[in-house]
Design a protein around this motif. Structure first.
Motif, PDB file in Angstrom:
ATOM      1  N   LEU A  24       0.244   7.252   4.600  1.00 54.70           N
ATOM      2  CA  LEU A  24       0.332   8.745   4.575  1.00 54.70           C
ATOM      3  C   LEU A  24       1.584   9.558   4.222  1.00 54.70           C
ATOM      4  N   SER A  25       1.417  10.270   3.005  1.00 56.53           N
ATOM      5  CA  SER A  25       2.782  11.315   2.555  1.00 56.53           C
ATOM      6  C   SER A  25       2.358  12.509   2.426  1.00 56.53           C
ATOM      7  N   SER A  26       3.098  13.151   2.048  1.00 56.80           N
ATOM      8  CA  SER A  26       2.883  14.702   2.037  1.00 56.80           C
ATOM      9  C   SER A  26       1.943  15.144   0.732  1.00 56.80           C
ATOM     10  N   LEU A  27       1.903  14.075  -0.141  1.00 57.53           N
ATOM     11  CA  LEU A  27       1.156  14.455  -1.346  1.00 57.53           C
ATOM     12  C   LEU A  27      -0.180  13.592  -1.478  1.00 57.53           C
ATOM     13  N   ALA A  28      -0.251  12.502  -0.716  1.00 60.31           N
ATOM     14  CA  ALA A  28      -1.343  11.810  -0.831  1.00 60.31           C
ATOM     15  C   ALA A  28      -1.570  10.888   0.265  1.00 60.31           C
ATOM     16  N   LEU A  29      -2.819  10.422   0.304  1.00 62.13           N
ATOM     17  CA  LEU A  29      -3.302   9.276   1.300  1.00 62.13           C
ATOM     18  C   LEU A  29      -3.905   8.120   0.745  1.00 62.13           C
ATOM     19  N   ASN A  30      -3.567   6.877   1.222  1.00 63.36           N
ATOM     20  CA  ASN A  30      -4.300   5.929   0.632  1.00 63.36           C
ATOM     21  C   ASN A  30      -4.400   4.833   1.841  1.00 63.36           C
ATOM     22  N   PHE A  31      -5.453   3.959   1.794  1.00 63.01           N
ATOM     23  CA  PHE A  31      -5.491   3.029   2.984  1.00 63.01           C
ATOM     24  C   PHE A  31      -6.693   1.945   2.236  1.00 63.01           C
ATOM     25  N   LEU A  32      -6.483   0.639   2.962  1.00 64.68           N
ATOM     26  CA  LEU A  32      -7.402  -0.278   2.583  1.00 64.68           C
ATOM     27  C   LEU A  32      -8.723  -0.082   3.166  1.00 64.68           C
ATOM     28  N   ASP A  33      -9.774  -0.458   2.261  1.00 58.05           N
ATOM     29  CA  ASP A  33     -11.340  -0.155   2.978  1.00 58.05           C
ATOM     30  C   ASP A  33     -12.003  -1.037   1.814  1.00 58.05           C
ATOM     31  N   ARG A  34     -13.585  -1.169   2.235  1.00 57.86           N
ATOM     32  CA  ARG A  34     -14.311  -1.763   1.415  1.00 57.86           C
ATOM     33  C   ARG A  34     -14.598  -0.961   0.184  1.00 57.86           C
ATOM     34  N   ARG A  35     -14.661  -1.871  -0.978  1.00 56.08           N
ATOM     35  CA  ARG A  35     -14.953  -0.939  -2.061  1.00 56.08           C
ATOM     36  C   ARG A  35     -16.176  -1.744  -2.774  1.00 56.08           C
ATOM     37  N   GLN A  36     -16.993  -1.085  -3.611  1.00 54.84           N
ATOM     38  CA  GLN A  36     -18.050  -1.785  -4.406  1.00 54.84           C
ATOM     39  C   GLN A  36     -17.789  -2.193  -5.716  1.00 54.84           C
ATOM     40  N   PRO A  37     -17.495  -3.376  -5.849  1.00 55.14           N
ATOM     41  CA  PRO A  37     -17.181  -3.878  -7.348  1.00 55.14           C
ATOM     42  C   PRO A  37     -18.027  -3.317  -8.590  1.00 55.14           C
ATOM     43  N   ARG A  38     -19.520  -3.477  -8.262  1.00 60.07           N
ATOM     44  CA  ARG A  38     -20.071  -2.799  -9.354  1.00 60.07           C
ATOM     45  C   ARG A  38     -20.050  -1.235  -9.585  1.00 60.07           C
TER      46      ARG A  38
ATOM     47  N   VAL B 285       0.875  -1.266   0.028  1.00 60.18           N
ATOM     48  CA  VAL B 285      -0.052  -0.202   0.235  1.00 60.18           C
ATOM     49  C   VAL B 285       0.864   1.166   0.199  1.00 60.18           C
ATOM     50  N   SER B 286       0.982   1.835  -1.207  1.00 64.29           N
ATOM     51  CA  SER B 286       1.602   3.081  -1.112  1.00 64.29           C
ATOM     52  C   SER B 286       0.581   4.416  -1.112  1.00 64.29           C
ATOM     53  N   SER B 287       1.083   5.826  -1.470  1.00 61.44           N
ATOM     54  CA  SER B 287       0.576   6.692  -1.422  1.00 61.44           C
ATOM     55  C   SER B 287      -0.403   6.734  -2.802  1.00 61.44           C
ATOM     56  N   PHE B 288      -0.008   6.002  -3.861  1.00 62.37           N
ATOM     57  CA  PHE B 288      -0.576   6.466  -5.132  1.00 62.37           C
ATOM     58  C   PHE B 288      -1.208   5.043  -5.437  1.00 62.37           C
ATOM     59  N   ASN B 289      -1.127   3.886  -4.940  1.00 61.52           N
ATOM     60  CA  ASN B 289      -1.289   2.714  -5.491  1.00 61.52           C
ATOM     61  C   ASN B 289      -1.468   1.901  -4.467  1.00 61.52           C
ATOM     62  N   THR B 290      -2.258   0.788  -4.697  1.00 59.98           N
ATOM     63  CA  THR B 290      -2.282  -0.498  -3.886  1.00 59.98           C
ATOM     64  C   THR B 290      -2.140  -1.822  -4.834  1.00 59.98           C
ATOM     65  N   ASN B 291      -0.912  -2.542  -4.457  1.00 60.60           N
ATOM     66  CA  ASN B 291      -0.443  -3.627  -5.545  1.00 60.60           C
ATOM     67  C   ASN B 291      -0.607  -4.933  -4.600  1.00 60.60           C
ATOM     68  N   VAL B 292      -1.518  -5.877  -5.005  1.00 63.15           N
ATOM     69  CA  VAL B 292      -1.565  -6.850  -4.205  1.00 63.15           C
ATOM     70  C   VAL B 292      -1.352  -8.368  -5.313  1.00 63.15           C
ATOM     71  N   LEU B 293      -1.238  -9.332  -4.535  1.00 64.27           N
ATOM     72  CA  LEU B 293      -0.729 -10.591  -5.072  1.00 64.27           C
ATOM     73  C   LEU B 293      -2.378 -11.497  -4.938  1.00 64.27           C
ATOM     74  N   TYR B 294      -2.796 -12.163  -6.063  1.00 65.76           N
ATOM     75  CA  TYR B 294      -3.768 -12.846  -5.957  1.00 65.76           C
ATOM     76  C   TYR B 294      -3.783 -14.076  -6.794  1.00 65.76           C
ATOM     77  N   LEU B 295      -4.564 -15.193  -6.667  1.00 63.14           N
ATOM     78  CA  LEU B 295      -4.392 -16.282  -7.556  1.00 63.14           C
ATOM     79  C   LEU B 295      -5.159 -15.639  -8.810  1.00 63.14           C
ATOM     80  N   LYS B 296      -4.722 -16.127 -10.230  1.00 62.90           N
ATOM     81  CA  LYS B 296      -5.174 -15.827 -11.366  1.00 62.90           C
ATOM     82  C   LYS B 296      -5.396 -17.095 -12.250  1.00 62.90           C
ATOM     83  N   THR B 297      -6.199 -17.366 -13.223  1.00 64.59           N
ATOM     84  CA  THR B 297      -6.070 -18.296 -13.995  1.00 64.59           C
ATOM     85  C   THR B 297      -5.087 -17.604 -15.271  1.00 64.59           C
ATOM     86  N   PRO B 298      -3.856 -18.673 -15.423  1.00 69.88           N
ATOM     87  CA  PRO B 298      -2.972 -18.001 -16.451  1.00 69.88           C
ATOM     88  C   PRO B 298      -3.512 -17.542 -17.765  1.00 69.88           C
ATOM     89  N   TRP B 299      -4.371 -18.230 -18.350  1.00 73.38           N
ATOM     90  CA  TRP B 299      -4.972 -17.749 -19.693  1.00 73.38           C
ATOM     91  C   TRP B 299      -5.684 -16.374 -19.694  1.00 73.38           C
TER      92      TRP B 299
END
Length: 259
Positions: free
Chosen positions: A134-148, A17-31
């Motif tokens: 939290l940085s001097s330019l941005a704020l990012n945090f984990l939260d519930r999001r609505q996929p739709r 979790v960075s100020s401008f992005n959240t990168n996450v590992l998760y299982l994917k079908t290779p195709w």
């Protein structure tokens, strides 16, 4: 991920979790990444979070495809105008296009297999997730999001769903790509002519070379924003579960019986 903030060093992390992005590992079908790389080279790598490689392949696709006139040749071929397709395509650029196109598909498939292994190792190691940055330019945090909702924003304007998810690099990149394709493809003038009933003029206004990029961009933006919202919600729940388990749940906990 900042290992100092977790209080525990480790080799494999589930998320960053960075100020401008959240990168996450998760299982994917290779195709699936391979298919998106076939639809638009670089898309499969963006799914992996490999932004540098994905963005470069995106720009390569625009530059080489436009010079080779591959999209225009495809449209002529699909409509049975084979002579025009042969005339419009540039063989010199087209031959440069093919090897990188195939390599992009292969690499996205191979990388998915490797990332799935890393995900399993990260799940086993269970390094604590830092849910807040939290940085001097941005704020990012984990939260519930609505996929739709993420998918709806992407459907209205590709890139906006990613901005809703705080995935800023991809969001702004897709937004700029969509604007460029819309401008050079004459999409908005064509829509205006369509709305006032000038159907033939609307079709002739379109630049098919640029318009043919747009279905892949549009579909990819909707798909990835929806999937990311689902995975972010899983990550949020996992972080909450780990935190409460490690800090508030005592192993010798016994519930008293009240009579």
């Amino acid at each position: 991920m900042d290992t100092k903030s977790t209080g525990k060093n480790g080799r494999y992390y589930r998320a960053h979790v960075s100020s401008f992005n959240t990168n996450v590992l998760y299982l994917k079908t290779p195709w699936i990444p391979a298919w998106w790389s076939a639809a638009f080279p670089g898309a499969g790598h963006i799914i992996h979070g490999s932004y540098a490689k994905g963005f470069i392949l995106f720009l390569w696709e625009f530059y080489v495809n436009v010079n080779a006139k591959i999209n225009a040749a495809m449209v002529y071929s699909f409509t049975g105008q084979f002579e025009q397709a042969a005339e419009v395509i540039n063989p010199q650029w087209a031959l440069l296009y093919i090897p990188v196109y195939i390599a992009s598909i292969w690499d996205s498939y191979r990388k998915t297999v490797d990332i799935n292994k890393l995900y399993i190792l990260a799940q086993h190691e269970k390094i604590p997730i830092v849910p807040y940055n939290l940085s001097s330019l941005a704020l990012n945090f984990l939260d519930r999001r609505q996929p739709r909702l993420a998918a709806i924003w992407s459907a209205l304007m590709p890139g906006m769903g990613h901005l809703y998810l705080k995935r800023l690099p991809v969001g702004f990149f897709l937004l700029v790509c969509w604007m460029v394709c819309s401008y050079y493809g004459n999409l908005l003038p064509a829509i205006h002519l369509l709305l006032i009933g000038n159907f033939k003029e609307s079709i002739s206004t379109l630049n098919i070379q640029w318009v043919l990029f747009m279905p892949s961009l549009y579909g990819f933006s909707i798909y990835e924003s929806y999937v990311l919202a689902v995975e972010y919600n899983k990550l949020f729940k996992q972080e909450q579960y780990d935190f409460f388990k490690n800090n508030y749940q005592s192993l010798p906990l016994k519930l008293r019986k009240y009579t």
